[in-house]
Design a protein around this motif. Structure first.
Motif, PDB file in Angstrom:
ATOM      1  N   CYS A  32       0.854  -1.196   0.000  1.00  0.00           N
ATOM      2  CA  CYS A  32       0.000   0.000   0.000  1.00  0.00           C
ATOM      3  C   CYS A  32       0.884   1.238   0.000  1.00  0.00           C
ATOM      4  CB  CYS A  32      -0.910   0.005   1.218  1.00  0.00           C
ATOM      5  SG  CYS A  32      -2.053   1.415   1.226  1.00  0.00           S
ATOM      6  N   LEU A  33       0.736   2.058  -1.016  1.00  0.00           N
ATOM      7  CA  LEU A  33       1.496   3.298  -1.121  1.00  0.00           C
ATOM      8  C   LEU A  33       0.738   4.477  -0.536  1.00  0.00           C
ATOM      9  CD1 LEU A  33       2.691   2.789  -4.795  1.00  0.00           C
ATOM     10  CD2 LEU A  33       4.008   2.365  -2.701  1.00  0.00           C
ATOM     11  N   SER A  34      -0.582   4.432  -0.639  1.00  0.00           N
ATOM     12  CA  SER A  34      -1.407   5.527  -0.141  1.00  0.00           C
ATOM     13  C   SER A  34      -2.830   5.012   0.056  1.00  0.00           C
ATOM     14  CB  SER A  34      -1.403   6.676  -1.148  1.00  0.00           C
ATOM     15  OG  SER A  34      -2.258   7.721  -0.748  1.00  0.00           O
ATOM     16  N   TYR A  35      -3.449   5.415   1.181  1.00  0.00           N
ATOM     17  CA  TYR A  35      -4.832   5.053   1.463  1.00  0.00           C
ATOM     18  C   TYR A  35      -5.427   6.255   2.168  1.00  0.00           C
ATOM     19  CZ  TYR A  35      -8.790   2.104   2.875  1.00  0.00           C
ATOM     20  OH  TYR A  35     -10.034   1.555   3.043  1.00  0.00           O
ATOM     21  N   VAL A  36      -6.258   6.989   1.460  1.00  0.00           N
ATOM     22  CA  VAL A  36      -6.804   8.238   1.977  1.00  0.00           C
ATOM     23  C   VAL A  36      -8.313   8.091   2.145  1.00  0.00           C
ATOM     24  CG1 VAL A  36      -7.118  10.701   1.543  1.00  0.00           C
ATOM     25  CG2 VAL A  36      -4.987   9.578   0.849  1.00  0.00           C
ATOM     26  N   VAL A  37      -8.792   8.367   3.357  1.00  0.00           N
ATOM     27  CA  VAL A  37     -10.216   8.339   3.667  1.00  0.00           C
ATOM     28  C   VAL A  37     -10.653   9.785   3.886  1.00  0.00           C
ATOM     29  CG1 VAL A  37     -11.965   7.535   5.305  1.00  0.00           C
ATOM     30  CG2 VAL A  37      -9.995   6.070   4.755  1.00  0.00           C
ATOM     31  N   ALA A  38     -11.694  10.214   3.164  1.00  0.00           N
ATOM     32  CA  ALA A  38     -12.141  11.609   3.247  1.00  0.00           C
ATOM     33  C   ALA A  38     -13.656  11.676   3.372  1.00  0.00           C
ATOM     34  CB  ALA A  38     -11.698  12.369   1.994  1.00  0.00           C
ATOM     35  N   SER A  39     -14.125  12.586   4.229  1.00  0.00           N
ATOM     36  CA  SER A  39     -15.565  12.819   4.315  1.00  0.00           C
ATOM     37  C   SER A  39     -15.974  13.751   3.179  1.00  0.00           C
ATOM     38  CB  SER A  39     -15.935  13.417   5.672  1.00  0.00           C
ATOM     39  OG  SER A  39     -15.253  14.628   5.887  1.00  0.00           O
ATOM     40  N   ASP A  40     -17.207  13.625   2.746  1.00  0.00           N
ATOM     41  CA  ASP A  40     -17.747  14.457   1.667  1.00  0.00           C
ATOM     42  C   ASP A  40     -18.452  15.651   2.306  1.00  0.00           C
ATOM     43  OD1 ASP A  40     -19.426  15.561  -0.371  1.00  0.00           O
ATOM     44  OD2 ASP A  40     -19.417  13.639  -1.416  1.00  0.00           O
ATOM     45  N   PRO A  41     -17.984  16.884   2.034  1.00  0.00           N
ATOM     46  CA  PRO A  41     -18.599  18.042   2.672  1.00  0.00           C
ATOM     47  C   PRO A  41     -20.034  18.316   2.205  1.00  0.00           C
ATOM     48  CG  PRO A  41     -16.879  18.739   1.139  1.00  0.00           C
ATOM     49  CD  PRO A  41     -16.841  17.242   1.203  1.00  0.00           C
ATOM     50  N   ALA A  42     -20.440  17.715   1.079  1.00  0.00           N
ATOM     51  CA  ALA A  42     -21.778  17.965   0.554  1.00  0.00           C
ATOM     52  C   ALA A  42     -22.786  16.879   0.912  1.00  0.00           C
ATOM     53  CB  ALA A  42     -21.705  18.113  -0.974  1.00  0.00           C
ATOM     54  N   ASP A  43     -22.327  15.792   1.548  1.00  0.00           N
ATOM     55  CA  ASP A  43     -23.215  14.675   1.867  1.00  0.00           C
ATOM     56  C   ASP A  43     -22.807  14.135   3.237  1.00  0.00           C
ATOM     57  OD1 ASP A  43     -24.442  12.161   2.175  1.00  0.00           O
ATOM     58  OD2 ASP A  43     -24.287  11.682   0.043  1.00  0.00           O
ATOM     59  N   ALA A  44     -23.673  14.268   4.212  1.00  0.00           N
ATOM     60  CA  ALA A  44     -23.352  13.902   5.597  1.00  0.00           C
ATOM     61  C   ALA A  44     -23.116  12.409   5.807  1.00  0.00           C
ATOM     62  CB  ALA A  44     -24.478  14.375   6.521  1.00  0.00           C
ATOM     63  N   ASN A  45     -23.426  11.588   4.824  1.00  0.00           N
ATOM     64  CA  ASN A  45     -23.229  10.144   4.962  1.00  0.00           C
ATOM     65  C   ASN A  45     -22.177   9.580   4.015  1.00  0.00           C
ATOM     66  OD1 ASN A  45     -25.208   9.757   7.014  1.00  0.00           O
ATOM     67  ND2 ASN A  45     -26.793   9.934   5.462  1.00  0.00           N
ATOM     68  N   ALA A  46     -21.582  10.423   3.165  1.00  0.00           N
ATOM     69  CA  ALA A  46     -20.664   9.930   2.138  1.00  0.00           C
ATOM     70  C   ALA A  46     -19.202  10.009   2.567  1.00  0.00           C
ATOM     71  CB  ALA A  46     -20.855  10.710   0.844  1.00  0.00           C
ATOM     72  N   ILE A  47     -18.448   8.984   2.136  1.00  0.00           N
ATOM     73  CA  ILE A  47     -17.020   8.873   2.402  1.00  0.00           C
ATOM     74  C   ILE A  47     -16.337   8.474   1.096  1.00  0.00           C
ATOM     75  CG2 ILE A  47     -15.244   7.592   3.678  1.00  0.00           C
ATOM     76  CD1 ILE A  47     -17.568   6.902   5.707  1.00  0.00           C
ATOM     77  N   TRP A  48     -15.229   9.125   0.789  1.00  0.00           N
ATOM     78  CA  TRP A  48     -14.433   8.804  -0.391  1.00  0.00           C
ATOM     79  C   TRP A  48     -13.140   8.138   0.047  1.00  0.00           C
ATOM     80  CZ3 TRP A  48     -16.387   9.321  -5.158  1.00  0.00           C
ATOM     81  CH2 TRP A  48     -17.529  10.122  -5.299  1.00  0.00           C
ATOM     82  N   VAL A  49     -12.764   7.073  -0.642  1.00  0.00           N
ATOM     83  CA  VAL A  49     -11.509   6.377  -0.357  1.00  0.00           C
ATOM     84  C   VAL A  49     -10.697   6.338  -1.640  1.00  0.00           C
ATOM     85  CG1 VAL A  49     -10.444   4.228   0.417  1.00  0.00           C
ATOM     86  CG2 VAL A  49     -12.611   4.974   1.431  1.00  0.00           C
ATOM     87  N   THR A  50      -9.469   6.831  -1.555  1.00  0.00           N
ATOM     88  CA  THR A  50      -8.552   6.832  -2.689  1.00  0.00           C
ATOM     89  C   THR A  50      -7.334   5.999  -2.301  1.00  0.00           C
ATOM     90  OG1 THR A  50      -9.297   9.068  -3.230  1.00  0.00           O
ATOM     91  CG2 THR A  50      -7.287   8.299  -4.299  1.00  0.00           C
ATOM     92  N   GLU A  51      -7.028   4.993  -3.103  1.00  0.00           N
ATOM     93  CA  GLU A  51      -5.961   4.054  -2.775  1.00  0.00           C
ATOM     94  C   GLU A  51      -4.938   3.981  -3.897  1.00  0.00           C
ATOM     95  OE1 GLU A  51      -7.486   0.163  -1.487  1.00  0.00           O
ATOM     96  OE2 GLU A  51      -9.493   1.063  -1.526  1.00  0.00           O
ATOM     97  N   ALA A  52      -3.670   3.785  -3.520  1.00  0.00           N
ATOM     98  CA  ALA A  52      -2.604   3.510  -4.485  1.00  0.00           C
ATOM     99  C   ALA A  52      -1.794   2.333  -3.955  1.00  0.00           C
ATOM    100  CB  ALA A  52      -1.717   4.730  -4.672  1.00  0.00           C
ATOM    101  N   TRP A  53      -1.545   1.379  -4.819  1.00  0.00           N
ATOM    102  CA  TRP A  53      -0.855   0.138  -4.469  1.00  0.00           C
ATOM    103  C   TRP A  53       0.264  -0.126  -5.461  1.00  0.00           C
ATOM    104  CZ3 TRP A  53      -2.458  -2.742  -0.254  1.00  0.00           C
ATOM    105  CH2 TRP A  53      -3.658  -2.342   0.334  1.00  0.00           C
ATOM    106  N   VAL A  54       1.238  -0.929  -5.057  1.00  0.00           N
ATOM    107  CA  VAL A  54       2.312  -1.278  -5.996  1.00  0.00           C
ATOM    108  C   VAL A  54       1.762  -2.101  -7.151  1.00  0.00           C
ATOM    109  CG1 VAL A  54       4.190  -1.074  -4.333  1.00  0.00           C
ATOM    110  CG2 VAL A  54       3.112  -3.278  -4.668  1.00  0.00           C
TER     111      VAL A  54
END
Length: 100
Positions: A32-54
């Protein structure tokens, strides 16, 4: 490299709890090179996950790791929806090193 962008929707009022579950299983994920968990400011129930792997195999293998399995077990009851938005091929960026 291999990347994923996904969107989780939590059950109403459970976003912070779901974020905790998603962050819980992150330690010791080989490849795992990067694993980012982010809340969505426009949706109180939404979460975005962005991943980078070898590579894609490292991502697939991570799903079988005991800490990841435990995080999935805890998260499952509070996930209202899950979308795989895109598979990507990262080529570099801050915190990433390109692989030959």
């Amino acid at each position: 490299m291999y990347g994923l962008i996904g969107k989780f929707t939590s059950a109403d009022g459970k976003r912070d709890e779901l974020i905790g579950c998603l962050l819980e299983g992150l330690k010791d994920m080989p490849g795992c090179l990067s694993y980012v968990v982010a809340s969505d400011p426009a949706d109180a129930n939404a979460i975005w996950v962005t991943e980078a792997w070898v590579d894609a195999e490292s991502h697939k293998a991570s799903l079988g790791l005991p800490p990841v399995q435990e995080a999935i077990r805890k998260a499952r009851p509070i996930i209202a929806g899950m979308e795989s938005i895109a598979e990507t091929q990262p080529v570099g960026g801050h915190g990433l090193s390109s692989v030959g």
